[in-house]
Every structure is written in structure tokens, then in C-alpha cells.
Design an enzyme around this catalytic site. Sequence first.
Site, PDB file in Angstrom:
ATOM      1  N   ASP A  50       0.839  -1.207   0.000  1.00 50.22           N
ATOM      2  CA  ASP A  50       0.000   0.000   0.000  1.00 50.22           C
ATOM      3  C   ASP A  50       0.867   1.248   0.000  1.00 50.22           C
ATOM      4  OD1 ASP A  50      -2.668   1.378   0.506  1.00 50.22           O
ATOM      5  OD2 ASP A  50      -1.464   2.132   2.170  1.00 50.22           O
ATOM      6  N   TYR A  55       3.722   9.826  -0.199  1.00 52.12           N
ATOM      7  CA  TYR A  55       4.791   9.137   0.522  1.00 52.12           C
ATOM      8  C   TYR A  55       6.148   9.319  -0.186  1.00 52.12           C
ATOM      9  CZ  TYR A  55       0.833   6.530   2.650  1.00 52.12           C
ATOM     10  OH  TYR A  55      -0.330   6.167   3.283  1.00 52.12           O
ATOM     11  N   HIS A 116      -7.957   9.363  -0.947  1.00 50.79           N
ATOM     12  CA  HIS A 116      -7.082   9.443   0.227  1.00 50.79           C
ATOM     13  C   HIS A 116      -7.543  10.535   1.191  1.00 50.79           C
ATOM     14  CE1 HIS A 116      -2.564   9.322   1.611  1.00 50.79           C
ATOM     15  NE2 HIS A 116      -3.406   9.040   2.576  1.00 50.79           N
TER      16      HIS A 116
HETATM   17  N1  LIG Z   1      -4.644   6.173   4.230  1.00 52.68           N
HETATM   18  C1  LIG Z   1      -4.036   6.925   5.116  1.00 52.68           C
HETATM   19  O1  LIG Z   1      -4.373   8.086   5.318  1.00 52.68           O
HETATM   20  C2  LIG Z   1      -2.909   6.326   5.895  1.00 52.68           C
HETATM   21  C3  LIG Z   1      -2.421   6.965   7.035  1.00 52.68           C
HETATM   22  C4  LIG Z   1      -1.410   6.346   7.767  1.00 52.68           C
HETATM   23  C5  LIG Z   1      -0.919   5.136   7.331  1.00 52.68           C
HETATM   24  N2  LIG Z   1      -1.401   4.538   6.187  1.00 52.68           N
HETATM   25  C6  LIG Z   1      -0.888   3.247   5.695  1.00 52.68           C
HETATM   26  O2  LIG Z   1      -0.664   2.397   6.801  1.00 52.68           O
HETATM   27  C7  LIG Z   1       0.720   2.025   6.848  1.00 52.68           C
HETATM   28  C8  LIG Z   1       1.175   1.886   8.278  1.00 52.68           C
HETATM   29  O3  LIG Z   1       0.989   3.103   8.973  1.00 52.68           O
HETATM   30  P1  LIG Z   1       2.080   3.754   9.888  1.00 52.68           P
HETATM   31  O4  LIG Z   1       3.419   3.466   9.309  1.00 52.68           O
HETATM   32  O5  LIG Z   1       1.676   5.161  10.101  1.00 52.68           O
HETATM   33  O6  LIG Z   1       1.851   3.052  11.288  1.00 52.68           O
HETATM   34  P2  LIG Z   1       2.264   1.689  12.033  1.00 52.68           P
HETATM   35  O7  LIG Z   1       2.340   0.546  11.096  1.00 52.68           O
HETATM   36  O8  LIG Z   1       1.337   1.632  13.177  1.00 52.68           O
HETATM   37  O9  LIG Z   1       3.729   2.016  12.634  1.00 52.68           O
HETATM   38  C9  LIG Z   1       4.852   2.045  11.838  1.00 52.68           C
HETATM   39  C10 LIG Z   1       6.048   2.405  12.706  1.00 52.68           C
HETATM   40  O10 LIG Z   1       6.333   1.322  13.589  1.00 52.68           O
HETATM   41  C11 LIG Z   1       7.711   0.971  13.492  1.00 52.68           C
HETATM   42  N3  LIG Z   1       7.847  -0.466  13.698  1.00 52.68           N
HETATM   43  C12 LIG Z   1       7.346  -1.469  12.945  1.00 52.68           C
HETATM   44  N4  LIG Z   1       7.703  -2.674  13.458  1.00 52.68           N
HETATM   45  C13 LIG Z   1       8.457  -2.409  14.560  1.00 52.68           C
HETATM   46  C14 LIG Z   1       9.125  -3.235  15.519  1.00 52.68           C
HETATM   47  N5  LIG Z   1       9.084  -4.577  15.446  1.00 52.68           N
HETATM   48  N6  LIG Z   1       9.802  -2.623  16.525  1.00 52.68           N
HETATM   49  C15 LIG Z   1       9.849  -1.273  16.599  1.00 52.68           C
HETATM   50  N7  LIG Z   1       9.242  -0.452  15.722  1.00 52.68           N
HETATM   51  C16 LIG Z   1       8.546  -1.001  14.716  1.00 52.68           C
HETATM   52  C17 LIG Z   1       8.121   1.383  12.099  1.00 52.68           C
HETATM   53  O11 LIG Z   1       9.506   1.667  12.059  1.00 52.68           O
HETATM   54  P3  LIG Z   1      10.484   0.823  11.077  1.00 52.68           P
HETATM   55  O12 LIG Z   1      10.297   1.379   9.720  1.00 52.68           O
HETATM   56  O13 LIG Z   1      11.816   1.081  11.661  1.00 52.68           O
HETATM   57  O14 LIG Z   1      10.063  -0.609  11.165  1.00 52.68           O
HETATM   58  C18 LIG Z   1       7.288   2.655  11.868  1.00 52.68           C
HETATM   59  O15 LIG Z   1       7.946   3.782  12.410  1.00 52.68           O
HETATM   60  C19 LIG Z   1       1.433   3.117   6.047  1.00 52.68           C
HETATM   61  O16 LIG Z   1       2.672   2.688   5.549  1.00 52.68           O
HETATM   62  C20 LIG Z   1       0.437   3.351   4.959  1.00 52.68           C
HETATM   63  O17 LIG Z   1       0.522   2.336   3.973  1.00 52.68           O
HETATM   64  C21 LIG Z   1      -2.385   5.117   5.483  1.00 52.68           C
END
Ligand SMILES: NC(=O)c1ccc[n+]([C@@H]2O[C@H](COP(=O)([O-])OP(=O)(O)OC[C@H]3O[C@@H](n4cnc5c(N)ncnc54)[C@H](OP(=O)(O)O)[C@@H]3O)[C@@H](O)[C@H]2O)c1
Length: 291
Positions: A50, A55, A116
Site C-alpha cells: 500500500d 509518501y 485518500h
Molecule cells: N490512508 C491513510 O491516510 C494512511 C495513514 C497512515 C498510514 N497509512 C498506511 O498504513 C501504513 C502503516 O501506517 P504507519 O506506518 O503510520 O503506522 P504503524 O504501522 O502503526 O507504525 C509504523 C512504525 O512502527 C515501526 N515499527 C514497525 N515494526 C516495529 C518493531 N518490530 N519494533 C519497533 N518499531 C517497529 C516502524 O519503524 P520501522 O520502519 O523502523 O520498522 C514505523 O515507524 C502506512 O505505511 C500506509 O501504507 C495510510
Amino acid sequence: MIPRRSLGSSGLEVSALGLGAGGLGDPALSDRDVQDLLGRAGELGVNLVDTAPSYGESEARLGRALAGQRDAWVVSTKVGYGVPGVPDWTGPCITLGVEQALRRLGTEHLDVVHLHSCPAEVLERGEVVAALTDAVRAGKVRAAAYSGDAHALYVAVESGAFTVMQATLSLLDQHNAPTLGLARRRSLGVIAKRVLANAPWRFDHEPERPDEASYWRRWREAELDLAAPQDTALRFAAHHPAVSTALIGTRSAHHLEAAARAVAAGPLEAETAELLARRFAERGSAWSPIT
Ligand SMILES: NC(=O)c1ccc[n+]([C@@H]2O[C@H](COP(=O)([O-])OP(=O)(O)OC[C@H]3O[C@@H](n4cnc5c(N)ncnc54)[C@H](OP(=O)(O)O)[C@@H]3O)[C@@H](O)[C@H]2O)c1
């Protein structure tokens, strides 16, 4: 093994864990890093990725990494803004946004395209929804999707215009759960985002980024005292009855492997699931949804 599921009535099949590519625009990463991460994801049985135009280099990097393996992936992106010279949230912005995404992702069709964080009043005007529906009819997009939260998400699901929806769902943010239930009853595919709540347990002190800071404060207020919060968060979201796939946002193969193991372990024990629901019901009403 990570289970596979139907993405609602879209005809697409997805892994219960998806790769959120929000971090893949990170300038510290190279094309090679992204290729390696995608390769490892594929080996682990992850088949949905996704991304979005907001991004950074994420779409373009994924496009290069997907060369030669496009058919193995369900490619999900977003539109509604960011087309030079075209006002955001207009029909032409959707039509040209789809063309822009096709080019950047190096593909002839996109599997899932979300509006979005489209405001409810824009949805109700109809123009952007019609443009996305036209892109589906033209064979450029397989599934018309909505990404957002709270009231606008409800309006989108209720409208009947979308096959897939994406929304926040985590142990610290369950506000969207009733709308996810509605989506399930209507056979929409459901993509859960922010399922780790940005992993607040990793910070000793309040982080600077506003969304990370909000989750960090909630994590402390929730007092959940979980032995393995990361695994609990992933099992909670990926095995929620309404969810087709839960995204993990990561740039790290190591974190992705840990997430795959957690999701493969199956649903949470009833006692833990009840604790998460109860604690959110008790304390979560003071926490506004984070989009
Ligand atoms: N549609 C929208 O408006 C929207 C908004 C927000 C997000 N999204 C989608 O949802 C996805 C995920 O959202 P998100 O990245 O905001 O939140 P998330 O998945 O809740 O958190 C991601 C964060 O957690 C860290 N992390 C992951 N595994 C870890 C571990 N085992 N230990 C420590 N830290 C860890 C990652 O760092 P590392 O990179 O170092 O692993 C990153 O900083 C996005 O990539 C996107 O595709 C969509």
C-alpha cells in the site's frame, strides 16, 4: 503461514498482513533496500503493498522494485491531490492521478485505488466518485476504495460506491470498529492501517512527531501491561472479524519478519481480546481518531 483472504467482493485475494509503504520514501533508503524488503515480504507470503503519492519516492521506488513480479502483488495506492496544475478533489484530479500512479508504479492496471482522506462533502458532491468509477470501467483500476476515518468513512461505506475501504484500527484506536462492521456486512474488503499505533512502546520519552506523541500518551494512559505489545497489536488487527488485511508500516525486513510470525500465530486469546475492548471502552472515548 500468513492466511490469505478475499478482499471483500473485489475478486482479489490478499494476505492477512500487508506491507504499508509509507516509510519507503525515506531518503535514507536506496532502491536496492526497497527491492530487498519487497523480496523478503514476498517470501513471507505478503502479497499486498500500500502506497500513496504523498509518501515521497515510495510509488516510484515500488514501481522499479515490482518490475518482473507485478502479477504476484496486489498494488494499492491513493489519489485526490498532487497533480500539477489541477485543483485537488476534482474529477480531472482523480483521472490524471490514476494515470500518474500507473506511470510511477510501472503497471497497466492498479488493483486498489483509494480516495485518500477525502472529505465527506466532496464524496457527497459525486464528481470524484464518478471519476474513480470511470477508471474502474476503463480497466485501469480493479477496486474503487475509500481511505479515511470517522464520519467521512461512514459516509463512504454507506454510499455503496466502494468495494474496499482503509481505516485506522489498533488497540489504541477502535473508533472505526462499528463502521468496519458495516463494511463487512456489505462485503467490502477492509484494509486496517496504523495497526501498531506507531509502536509507542519503543519510546522511553514522548516523541516529537505529533501522531507518535498522541499514541505514546494514550499508550501510557491505557496501562495495558502487555508482555508482547507488538504481537498483540498485530494479532488484534489482522484477525479482527471485519479485517481482510492489516498493514504494517516498516522499512525493516527484521520488523516485517516479526510481524509475519505474530499474524501467523492466529487470533488473540479471548481474555486478551476482552481486555483490549474493555480498556478502549473505558478510556478511549477521550482519544479522538487519528487519520
Ligand atoms: N490512508 C491513510 O491516510 C494512511 C495513514 C497512515 C498510514 N497509512 C498506511 O498504513 C501504513 C502503516 O501506517 P504507519 O506506518 O503510520 O503506522 P504503524 O504501522 O502503526 O507504525 C509504523 C512504525 O512502527 C515501526 N515499527 C514497525 N515494526 C516495529 C518493531 N518490530 N519494533 C519497533 N518499531 C517497529 C516502524 O519503524 P520501522 O520502519 O523502523 O520498522 C514505523 O515507524 C502506512 O505505511 C500506509 O501504507 C495510510
